[in-house]
Scaffold this active site. Structure first.
Site, PDB file in Angstrom:
ATOM      1  N   LEU A   1       0.791  -1.228   0.000  1.00 49.31           N
ATOM      2  CA  LEU A   1       0.000   0.000   0.000  1.00 49.31           C
ATOM      3  C   LEU A   1       0.827   1.283   0.000  1.00 49.31           C
ATOM      4  CD1 LEU A   1      -2.930  -0.998   2.376  1.00 49.31           C
ATOM      5  CD2 LEU A   1      -2.768  -1.176  -0.113  1.00 49.31           C
TER       6      LEU A   1
ATOM      7  N   ARG B   1       3.149   2.074  -1.878  1.00 49.90           N
ATOM      8  CA  ARG B   1       3.478   2.455  -3.252  1.00 49.90           C
ATOM      9  C   ARG B   1       2.367   2.123  -4.236  1.00 49.90           C
ATOM     10  NH1 ARG B   1       5.589  -2.318  -1.883  1.00 49.90           N
ATOM     11  NH2 ARG B   1       5.806  -4.011  -3.379  1.00 49.90           N
TER      12      ARG B   1
ATOM     13  N   LYS C   1      -4.922  -8.330  -7.777  1.00 50.93           N
ATOM     14  CA  LYS C   1      -4.603  -6.948  -8.133  1.00 50.93           C
ATOM     15  C   LYS C   1      -5.248  -6.523  -9.446  1.00 50.93           C
ATOM     16  CE  LYS C   1      -0.164  -6.344  -5.764  1.00 50.93           C
ATOM     17  NZ  LYS C   1       1.265  -6.043  -5.939  1.00 50.93           N
TER      18      LYS C   1
ATOM     19  N   CYS D   1      11.806  -5.868  -5.345  1.00 55.14           N
ATOM     20  CA  CYS D   1      11.242  -4.958  -4.349  1.00 55.14           C
ATOM     21  C   CYS D   1      10.987  -5.685  -3.038  1.00 55.14           C
ATOM     22  CB  CYS D   1       9.939  -4.350  -4.869  1.00 55.14           C
ATOM     23  SG  CYS D   1      10.171  -3.180  -6.232  1.00 55.14           S
TER      24      CYS D   1
END
Length: 314
Positions: A64, A66, A78, A176
């Site tokens: 959340l 990014r 998503k 990430c």
């Protein structure tokens, strides 16, 4: 809201012909994460006619900072959650969601797009997209971000491919999830992807194809790579491309993948000796270990070698 009002400020730049182009355009976005969210928002806001969004993941709370559009969608796919949010932002844009990973089995999606955005946090997806876009002549806007640095560039579609600029994978397989990232940096580069995509769709000059923009923190740099020679390299395949005659090497350990990618797969890469004319398949989670193993085998064997990014488990 009437289109004349919604796009009034944009149309001052694009003109009537540009607005017609945007309404007729089809964009493929691969990845609905930190890069894909801002890119999607700006393209939907611009009124791009149709967008296909593909992503295999579900929303997690760690996303959340990014990916702020997902606050109401923890646990949801998503791609579907993003499509629902975009329907509120601009009901006139069709966002088609595909809950899947991008791999060679569905890379044919690029053929129906006017431009493709690589927003995936995946080596395998990026190279697969580049190969497919190069073959189909479709522009590819690819970006990557880790920590506080990243790049965005325009590949294929008449420009050199991703392989021409990055013929080898990086030394690190960081993502990430493993190295971290600051939200504004992915937002910045995702927005840059949207801007480059709009430039392609509008036919702006100079073209963003063959252009690389890099950020190291807030220090930008750019260069053109229009004359970069194409590079050959290891190709990725999908699970459905496996053959009974393949020599399959499973590089994931038993703790990582208790069930190998195929029943006949070997787990001893150092002892691999392919038979005459036999294709060798190296499988790992992301494709990085498979690429390195393929390099090692290619140094002593000239046969066919391909890679399979198999994910976390079989």
């Amino acid at each position: 809201m009437a289109d004349g009002v919604r796009y009034a400020r944009q149309a001052m730049v694009t003109g009537v012909e540009g607005e017609v182009r945007l309404r007729a355009a089809h964009v493929l976005i691969v990845g609905a994460g930190g890069l894909g969210v801002p890119a999607l928002q700006y393209l939907v806001g611009a009124g791009v006619g149709r967008i296909t969004l593909i992503d295999p993941d579900v929303v997690e709370e760690t996303n959340l900072h990014r990916q702020p559009i997902y606050g109401r969608h923890i646990g949801a796919p998503k791609a579907q959650a993003a499509a629902a949010e975009m329907a509120i932002l601009n009901p006139s844009v069709v966002v088609e969601s595909v809950v899947a990973s991008l791999d060679p089995s569905n890379a044919g999606l690029v053929a129906g797009a006017d431009v493709v955005l690589d927003c995936a946090d995946s080596f395998a997806a990026s190279y697969t997209l580049s190969d497919a876009c190069l073959a189909a002549g479709v522009p590819l806007i690819s970006a990557s971000v880790l920590e506080m640095a990243g790049y965005v560039g325009g590949f294929c579609g008449g420009a050199p491919s991703l392989r021409a600029v990055f013929p080898d994978l990086p030394d690190s397989g960081a993502t990430c999830a493993t190295a971290g990232v600051l939200g504004p940096m992915v937002g910045l580069l995702g927005a840059a992807q949207a801007q480059m995509a709009l430039a392609v769709l509008l036919g702006l000059d100079p073209s963003p194809m063959g252009q690389m923009l890099r950020f190291d923190g807030l220090r930008p740099s750019s260069f053109r790579f229009d004359t970069a020679p194409e590079a050959t390299g290891h190709r990725f395949i999908a699970r459905t491309d496996l053959r009974d005659t393949d020599l399959i090497v499973e590089l994931r350990g038993e703790d990582e993948a208790p069930v190998p990618v195929a029943p006949a797969a070997l787990r001893q890469p150092a002892t691999v000796t392919p038979g005459p004319g036999q294709r060798t398949v190296f499988a790992c989670r992301s494709g990085l270990r498979a690429w390195r193993a393929a390099d090692a085998l290619a140094a002593r064997w000239s046969g066919d070698i391909v890679l399979l990014a198999a994910g976390e488990s079989a």
